[in-house]
Design an enzyme around this catalytic site. Structure first.
Site, PDB file in Angstrom:
ATOM      1  N   LYS A  16     -11.652  -1.837   6.748  1.00  0.00           N
ATOM      2  CA  LYS A  16     -10.704  -2.651   7.497  1.00  0.00           C
ATOM      3  C   LYS A  16     -10.995  -2.638   8.996  1.00  0.00           C
ATOM      4  CE  LYS A  16      -8.311  -3.449   3.705  1.00  0.00           C
ATOM      5  NZ  LYS A  16      -7.383  -2.468   3.196  1.00  0.00           N
TER       6      LYS A  16
ATOM      7  N   TRP B 223       0.826  -1.217   0.000  1.00  0.00           N
ATOM      8  CA  TRP B 223       0.000   0.000   0.000  1.00  0.00           C
ATOM      9  C   TRP B 223       0.850   1.252   0.000  1.00  0.00           C
ATOM     10  CZ3 TRP B 223      -4.210  -1.404  -1.936  1.00  0.00           C
ATOM     11  CH2 TRP B 223      -4.808  -2.628  -1.583  1.00  0.00           C
TER      12      TRP B 223
ATOM     13  N   ASP C  24      -1.546   6.804   6.266  1.00  0.00           N
ATOM     14  CA  ASP C  24      -2.579   5.861   5.835  1.00  0.00           C
ATOM     15  C   ASP C  24      -2.810   4.900   6.999  1.00  0.00           C
ATOM     16  OD1 ASP C  24      -4.100   3.807   4.804  1.00  0.00           O
ATOM     17  OD2 ASP C  24      -2.793   3.394   3.091  1.00  0.00           O
TER      18      ASP C  24
HETATM   19  C1  LIG Z   1      -6.769  -1.973   1.899  1.00  0.00           C
HETATM   20  C2  LIG Z   1      -5.807  -0.872   2.043  1.00  0.00           C
HETATM   21  C3  LIG Z   1      -5.751   0.176   1.107  1.00  0.00           C
HETATM   22  C4  LIG Z   1      -6.622   0.224  -0.105  1.00  0.00           C
HETATM   23  O1  LIG Z   1      -7.931   0.478   0.245  1.00  0.00           O
HETATM   24  P1  LIG Z   1      -9.099   0.673  -0.854  1.00  0.00           P
HETATM   25  O2  LIG Z   1     -10.182   1.267  -0.026  1.00  0.00           O
HETATM   26  O3  LIG Z   1      -9.398  -0.670  -1.408  1.00  0.00           O
HETATM   27  O4  LIG Z   1      -8.588   1.613  -1.895  1.00  0.00           O
HETATM   28  C5  LIG Z   1      -4.844   1.189   1.321  1.00  0.00           C
HETATM   29  N1  LIG Z   1      -4.023   1.170   2.386  1.00  0.00           N
HETATM   30  C6  LIG Z   1      -4.043   0.172   3.304  1.00  0.00           C
HETATM   31  C7  LIG Z   1      -3.104   0.216   4.465  1.00  0.00           C
HETATM   32  C8  LIG Z   1      -4.940  -0.873   3.161  1.00  0.00           C
HETATM   33  O5  LIG Z   1      -4.963  -1.868   4.061  1.00  0.00           O
END
Ligand SMILES: *Cc1c(COP(=O)(O)O)cnc(C)c1O
Length: 354
Positions: free
Chosen positions: A193, A102, A169
């Site tokens: 998540k 990511w 993030d």
């Molecule tokens: C799953 C994830 C993403 C991507 O998320 P989307 O909503 O599918 O774009 C980005 N960063 C992390 C740390 C993730 O676990």
């Protein structure tokens, strides 16, 4: 059908109460004789949902009025582009920490908008640890990191002191542990998540950092300021995911907030890592000190036991234990809503393989 033990990495388990309440709202929202799926996002009932969904985030994170909360579409991945679009100055540069798939995705997008320095990376070692000991100077417009690496099962236990804006993030560990959130200038997280269903992304941003890039004629829907001016309703928001996220956060607040969630998460992770460390059949992919409390990525050392193990966890009612396709092995995601009883079921299965 009895409820499975859901270790899925995302979309993931949410509190059972949230499934119940949100399904009731689909049939009749607030007793108004309409479904949440059919009301206007401008109706007073939904405006109240959005207002509270924005307010509760600041309460849980202990943040003041200098922060704004947005619920946007496009996933966390769209933030890979919106962050540099809104923060990277013309002629400026950004510093990124590369700790997994990511992070690499965020770096790739930022590079399309300006100069990016990857100041540290663990890619050479298959992202099995979190780099430390680097410095980030004030020459950078911002520093970007990923707090928890959902695929590799590593987590930043501490954050560096940097001389620039701090962007993170937090998709896969948001609201799972106590942090000084005021150290961050911008936090984003895909809801699916740990805080809600798929379809909405949380952005928490300090207002004063916006509007400084020198970029003219910004694309309206990629401009945080425009979304803030319209109180996160610039266009039709993802109404149902916002509502279900609010329910999840209300559930968290009622049950002791982030502090209590952290305690539960630590207990779950301890139980599973202790089994991995004492059972000669299993091993984590990453170094001990950087192990994630949210995503436990591990491998089975004796391939001849694979069928037996796979059959056993499936028979025990476990779902979502396969590792990400890029890493293989197994991954147990221990998000807030996963009960410790489910972890015990997994540990018992691991013990039963001889
Ligand atoms: C799953 C994830 C993403 C991507 O998320 P989307 O909503 O599918 O774009 C980005 N960063 C992390 C740390 C993730 O676990």
């Amino acid at each position: 059908m009895s409820k499975k033990h859901n270790f899925s990495a995302g979309p993931c388990i949410l509190p059972q109460e949230v499934f119940q309440q949100s399904s009731e709202a689909i049939l009749d929202f607030n007793g108004i004789g309409l479904s949440i799926l059919e009301i206007s996002h401008r109706s007073k009932d939904f405006v109240a949902v959005m207002d509270e969904a924005r307010a509760i985030v600041k309460r849980l994170m202990n943040l003041g009025d200098e922060y704004e909360v947005l619920y946007l579409g496009g996933g966390a991945s769209l933030q890979f582009a919106m962050v540099p679009y809104n923060l990277l100055k013309t002629g400026g540069k950004a510093a990124y920490l590369d700790t997994g798939t990511w992070s690499a995705g965020a770096i790739k997008e930022a590079k399309k908008l300006g100069t990016v320095d990857v100041i540290a990376s663990s890619k050479e070692d298959n992202y099995s640890y979190i780099p430390k000991g680097y410095t980030v100077s004030s020459d950078y417009d911002y520093f970007h990191c990923t707090s928890n690496n959902t695929i590799y099962g590593t987590q930043m236990k501490s954050f560096p002191e940097v001389d620039t804006l701090m962007v993170c993030d937090m998709s896969s560990d948001i609201f799972s542990r106590q942090l000084d959130f005021s150290k961050f200038d911008l936090i984003y997280a895909g809801a699916q998540k740990n805080m809600g269903p798929a379809g909405v992304t949380l952005v928490v941003v300090k207002k004063e950092i916006l509007g400084k890039t020198g970029r003219e004629n910004m694309l309206s829907y990629l401009d945080y300021s425009q979304h803030i001016n319209k109180e996160s309703m610039y266009n039709t928001p993802p109404v149902f995911p916002v509502y279900a996220s609010l329910l999840t956060l209300q559930y968290l607040e009622k049950n002791g907030g982030i502090a209590a969630a952290e305690e539960r998460n630590e207990a779950k992770a301890k139980l599973l890592y202790e089994e991995i460390d004492s059972n000669p059949l299993f091993e984590t992919f990453c170094v001990k000190e950087d192990r994630s409390l949210m995503n436990v990525s591990f491998k089975l050392l004796d391939e001849s036991k694979k069928e037996e193990f796979d059959n056993a966890w499936k028979a025990a009612g476990i779902n979502g234990l396969n590792g990400h396709r890029s890493l293989g092995g197994y991954r147990a995601s221990l998000y807030n809503a996963l009960p410790i009883e489910s972890v015990q079921v997994l540990v018992d299965v691991m013990k039963s393989i001889k």
